[in-house]
Enzyme design. Structure first.
Site, PDB file in Angstrom:
ATOM      1  N   HIS A 119     -19.725  38.154 -22.032  1.00 39.08           N
ATOM      2  CA  HIS A 119     -18.628  38.961 -22.574  1.00 39.08           C
ATOM      3  C   HIS A 119     -18.961  39.337 -24.012  1.00 39.08           C
ATOM      4  O   HIS A 119     -18.955  38.492 -24.888  1.00 39.08           O
ATOM      5  CB  HIS A 119     -17.303  38.171 -22.515  1.00 39.08           C
ATOM      6  CG  HIS A 119     -16.884  37.852 -21.116  1.00 39.08           C
ATOM      7  ND1 HIS A 119     -16.642  36.571 -20.687  1.00 39.08           N
ATOM      8  CD2 HIS A 119     -16.664  38.651 -20.043  1.00 39.08           C
ATOM      9  CE1 HIS A 119     -16.291  36.595 -19.404  1.00 39.08           C
ATOM     10  NE2 HIS A 119     -16.301  37.851 -18.987  1.00 39.08           N
ATOM     11  N   CYS A 172      46.687   6.436 -47.590  1.00 38.02           N
ATOM     12  CA  CYS A 172      47.352   7.534 -48.298  1.00 38.02           C
ATOM     13  C   CYS A 172      46.808   8.905 -47.939  1.00 38.02           C
ATOM     14  O   CYS A 172      47.267   9.922 -48.470  1.00 38.02           O
ATOM     15  CB  CYS A 172      47.261   7.317 -49.808  1.00 38.02           C
ATOM     16  SG  CYS A 172      45.626   7.677 -50.465  1.00 38.02           S
ATOM     17  N   CYS A 188      27.102   1.482 -49.473  1.00 38.84           N
ATOM     18  CA  CYS A 188      27.953   0.385 -49.038  1.00 38.84           C
ATOM     19  C   CYS A 188      29.127   0.871 -48.196  1.00 38.84           C
ATOM     20  O   CYS A 188      29.687   1.929 -48.418  1.00 38.84           O
ATOM     21  CB  CYS A 188      28.472  -0.354 -50.253  1.00 38.84           C
ATOM     22  SG  CYS A 188      29.668  -1.628 -49.866  1.00 38.84           S
ATOM     23  N   CYS A 242      34.594   1.361 -39.363  1.00 39.33           N
ATOM     24  CA  CYS A 242      35.652   1.252 -38.371  1.00 39.33           C
ATOM     25  C   CYS A 242      36.999   1.643 -38.963  1.00 39.33           C
ATOM     26  O   CYS A 242      37.990   1.669 -38.240  1.00 39.33           O
ATOM     27  CB  CYS A 242      35.718  -0.168 -37.812  1.00 39.33           C
ATOM     28  SG  CYS A 242      36.237  -1.390 -39.006  1.00 39.33           S
ATOM     29  N   CYS A 274      32.212  -4.996 -36.482  1.00 40.03           N
ATOM     30  CA  CYS A 274      32.086  -3.601 -36.243  1.00 40.03           C
ATOM     31  C   CYS A 274      30.763  -3.132 -35.730  1.00 40.03           C
ATOM     32  O   CYS A 274      30.564  -1.963 -35.574  1.00 40.03           O
ATOM     33  CB  CYS A 274      32.442  -2.949 -37.447  1.00 40.03           C
ATOM     34  SG  CYS A 274      32.258  -2.182 -38.640  1.00 40.03           S
TER      35      CYS A 274
END
Ligand SMILES: [Zn+2]
Ligand SMILES: [Zn+2]
Ligand SMILES: [Zn+2]
Ligand SMILES: [Zn+2]
Ligand SMILES: [Zn+2]
Ligand SMILES: [Zn+2]
Lengths: 204, 617
Positions: free
Chosen positions: B241, B388, B398, B414, B428
């Site tokens: 080729h 609140c 943390c 959680c 948790c």
């Protein structure tokens, strides 16, 4: 540019002796790199007698890089994204398979071929591929409904403006699916991965 | 195949597996009071081991790094740590004997029998023969890091060897080796057998007439560019080729520069798979590509071997050798650590994901990506105060949150009252399975399935995020420490404990993160309790340390807190090793049951219907 002569020759070959079911026009005489292709679905395919618009673009380093193809007519097919982008997955166009001596005419024939024989094992639309394998009658019904709705009449070559639009389409009544709602998977909640090309790559 | 890689070492020294036990060695855990020891403490060295020869992969490797991150020994003895660094480990590559001695002086070898008696000398130390009977720890992954020059040297040695044995030029030897994918044995065997065919196949034709060359052929038209000018130079490999030299070069340039291929570029003809031989490439590759081309050729050495992998860190050119095979990945999570500091899985190249096996990681990441919309809402960085409703942004790692407005203290994970965590500590980490009655209802079922996923995802994501926040915090702290140094006269060395703490937090959170993906797929059996207890202990230790780490800079500089932080740091690292050893041992022994098949490609089972979740406890 080296590619001009080559593209001109390919264009001449494709237009003087066009392959069956394929016709090509240039949207702009000044730009040989973008072709408008109309594919008439083969009579033995579920998409007959639909006519589909495709935009074929050749990159500047064509033929060393493969051309890109997008369906501008919506189609219900495992290997073509079911959205306004109409991305298509063709082995021939992947960089590991594309060779600089590969010809557009072979690509277009391959496109027409997957209308007859979809490749559900290498899908862009997983859900449609599953349906194709599991429930052929349902698949054909949906595919025909799409042809009825989108692939009759004048072929359009309008390309999707915004790739992001795929996400919002679920709620978009205007671009919605035919009455049979073959489009989006019904009952899919939480937006999980029925979308098109957004599959994440798993770690290698 | 293995023997050729490192012939100097092969056969002389058996695989050496050693383990540092510094995790257990010096510091005792501080928060003993908060933490009843539920099970005998494992050491990183002592408990579960098996015979080296059968467990060790059949490589001629002679060095082992124990692989618990930068943790297990980092705080106990900074001096030993420095001495034991990877750099020293590397500098001894060429001299295995020195290596062993160095290790021995580290005094970190132990047998199951003697680990409780710290002052008992290791009888094995210094005796090379006894290395053969060294025990192996499940967490130990044997591996070796090679720098580019090491890789080059190995290749050069192989080329020299083939050059001598087969009496061919070095250039030809290199071409043949690449052709045989660096399999020296097969090359030599095949060459002895049928040299002519071997040379032919590798493109090393023997007659001058067959030499690749550029030709001008009248009437030639290039099939790529369609040029047909007079005097157009063209080129073809054996298949015939033929293309013009410009197209050939552009094709090669794209393959080399953009696709990173070199040794296995195919003929440009459509559908022709014949590989362009090295001689032809040498002739055609233009000077500006030569360097990249040779670099890529060198890469084949690593890429052709299952036991070698590139360090995936973007700027790192090192390679890691490890004997863990693909089929071993259901039994082991082969985390390795490069000299650049990057820790990754040799099995899947993803960043360290112990204790979760590769297949679970793949599934988990896919699941998370698929469910990203669901996950998005949880991953938001803000939550409302449960009391609140004012919006609270998590700005440190943390989980102990205090609402700025109403002073309500709660757990980020959680959303429960923090004081309740204080007595029953961590409630948790474990998803409370739903009752069977609820699960029977189909709708509830899908909700349970989603909730179950979200439970684990939440915790996974939380640690991922916290690790990042801890890192940010460290950067900020580091800056302040610099200032503080100026003011207080503390030395740079004196503030390094913060670096260790930050590293421990990140490494431990990385582990915790993956424990939740692991737990998601884990079916309940008698071992999961221990796992969950270990997970809880590590989580508690991490939150503890994380909380201290967030104290104002002035406090951090106080000697008391400093000692506390150092203790907590080493405790965290210890808990992590304990957890990982437990999971690694059970994985190796096939004692875990997963909701999904670890052999990749198996269909995904809906976790809701899996035994682990539907069974009542
Ligand atoms: Zn060829
Ligand atoms: Zn050419
Ligand atoms: Zn590295
Ligand atoms: Zn992995
Ligand atoms: Zn509040
Ligand atoms: Zn909590």
């Amino acid at each position: 540019m080296a590619s001009t002569k080559r593209i001109a020759k390919e264009f001449a070959d494709c237009t003087t002796a066009p392959p069956p079911g394929i016709s090509i026009t240039l949207p702009s005489d000044a730009d040989l790199h973008t072709w408008h292709v109309t594919v008439t679905a083969p009579p033995n395919s579920v998409y007959a007698p639909g006519r589909f618009g495709l935009i074929l673009k050749m990159p500047t380093d064509y033929p060393f890089k493969a051309p890109t193809i997008n369906f501008t007519t919506r189609i219900y097919h495992p290997n073509i994204t079911n959205d306004s982008l109409g991305n298509i997955c063709l082995a021939l166009l992947k960089s590991e398979n594309w060779k600089p001596s590969s010809k557009i005419i072979n690509v277009l024939e391959a496109v027409r071929n997957i209308l007859v024989e979809p490749m559900p094992d290498d899908p862009l639309e997983q859900r449609i591929a599953d349906e194709y394998k599991r429930d052929r009658a349902e698949f054909e019904k949906n595919a025909r409904a799409y042809v009825e709705r989108y692939a009759k009449g004048t072929v359009n070559f309008v390309q999707a403006p915004d790739p992001k639009d795929d996400k919002s389409k679920n709620n978009d009544k205007n671009s919605g699916a035919p009455a049979a709602n073959p489009g989006r998977a019904a009952g899919r909640q939480g937006g999980s991965g029925s979308g098109s090309a957004s599959r994440p790559a798993p770690p290698a | 195949m293995q023997a050729m890689m490192n012939k100097d070492a092969a056969g002389t020294i058996p695989p050496q597996t050693r383990k540092r036990k510094a995790a257990e060695a010096t510091t005792s855990p501080t928060p003993d009071d908060t933490l009843p020891n539920k099970r005998p403490q494992l050491t990183s060295a002592g408990k579960h081991q098996l015979e080296g020869p059968e467990a060790a992969p059949p490589t001629p490797l002679t060095t082992t790094t124990s692989h618990n991150g930068n943790d297990s020994h980092s705080d106990a003895d900074p001096a030993a740590d420095a001495m034991d660094s990877d750099d020293d480990f590397m500098s001894n590559l060429s001299s295995e004997d020195d290596m062993i001695q160095e290790d021995d002086s580290d005094n970190d070898v132990s047998n199951p029998e003697d680990f409780d008696f710290d002052d008992e000398p290791d009888l094995d130390s210094g005796n090379k023969d006894s290395q053969q009977t060294m025990k192996r720890n499940y967490l130990d992954i044997e591996f070796k890091v090679y720098r580019p020059e090491d890789i080059q040297k190995q290749q050069d040695d192989l080329v020299d060897e083939v050059n001598m044995i087969l009496d061919i030029s070095k250039e030809e030897a290199a071409i043949l080796l690449r052709h045989f994918r660096w399999n020296r044995e097969r090359l030599i065997e095949d060459y002895m057998d049928k040299p002519r065919q071997v040379l032919d196949a590798a493109g090393l034709a023997q007659t001058a007439a067959d030499q690749p060359r550029l030709q001008v052929i009248p009437g030639f038209m290039c099939d790529i560019c369609c040029e047909d000018g007079d005097g157009l130079e063209s080129f073809a490999i054996k298949c015939g080729h033929r293309f013009c030299v410009n197209c050939y070069r552009q094709y090669l340039s794209q393959k080399i520069r953009e696709e990173g291929e070199a040794a296995r570029i195919q003929c440009p003809a459509d559908g022709c798979n014949l590989i362009i031989d090295a001689r032809s490439l040498d002739l055609l590759v233009t000077p500006e590509l030569t360097e990249r081309y040779h670099e890529l050729l060198m890469r084949t050495y690593v890429e052709d071997k299952e036991s070698l992998k590139w360090c995936p860190s973007p700027d790192c050119a090192n390679a890691v050798e490890c004997g863990v095979k693909k089929k071993d990945l259901t039994k082991v999570v082969p985390t390795v650590s490069c000299l650049c500091g990057h820790r990754f899985c040799f099995g899947c190249i993803y960043t360290d994901h112990q204790p979760a096996p590769c297949e679970l990681v793949k599934r988990w990441l896919k699941k998370c990506a698929d469910d990203s919309e669901t996950a998005n809402w949880i991953s938001a960085n803000t939550k409302e105060c449960p009391k609140c409703n004012s919006t609270i942004e998590k700005n440190g790692g943390c989980n102990h949150m205090t609402c700025r407005k109403c002073k309500y203290e709660f757990c980020w994970m959680c959303m429960g009252l923090w004081s309740e965590h204080g007595t029953s500590w961590y409630n948790c980490n474990r998803f409370e399975e739903k009752s069977g009655a609820e699960a029977r209802d189909a709708q509830a079922k899908s909700r349970v399935s989603l909730e179950r996923y979200l439970h684990y995802y939440n915790r996974y994501h939380n640690h991922e995020q916290s690790a990042r926040l801890d890192k940010d915090l460290y950067m900020k702290t580091e800056k302040k420490m610099v200032e503080l140094q100026k003011q207080s006269g503390m030395s740079w060395i004196e503030v390094q404990y913060l670096q260790s703490a930050s590293q421990a937090l990140q490494t431990c959170r990385q582990t915790l993160m993956w424990t939740y993906a692991f737990a998601f797929y884990l079916a309940r059996n008698n071992l999961t309790e221990i796992f969950e207890s270990n997970q809880k202990d590590l989580e508690m230790a991490v939150e503890n340390l994380s909380e201290m780490f967030e104290k104002p800079v002035q406090d951090l500089a106080q000697p008391g807190l400093k000692v506390d932080i150092m203790d907590k740091t080493s405790y965290c690292n210890k808990r992590r090793v304990i957890l990982l050893e437990d999971t690694a041992e059970n994985l190796a022994k096939g004692k875990w049951t997963f909701n999904v098949d670890l052999v990749s490609g198996a269909p995904l089972v809906n976790p809701t219907s899996a035994p682990g979740t539907s069974s009542r406890r």
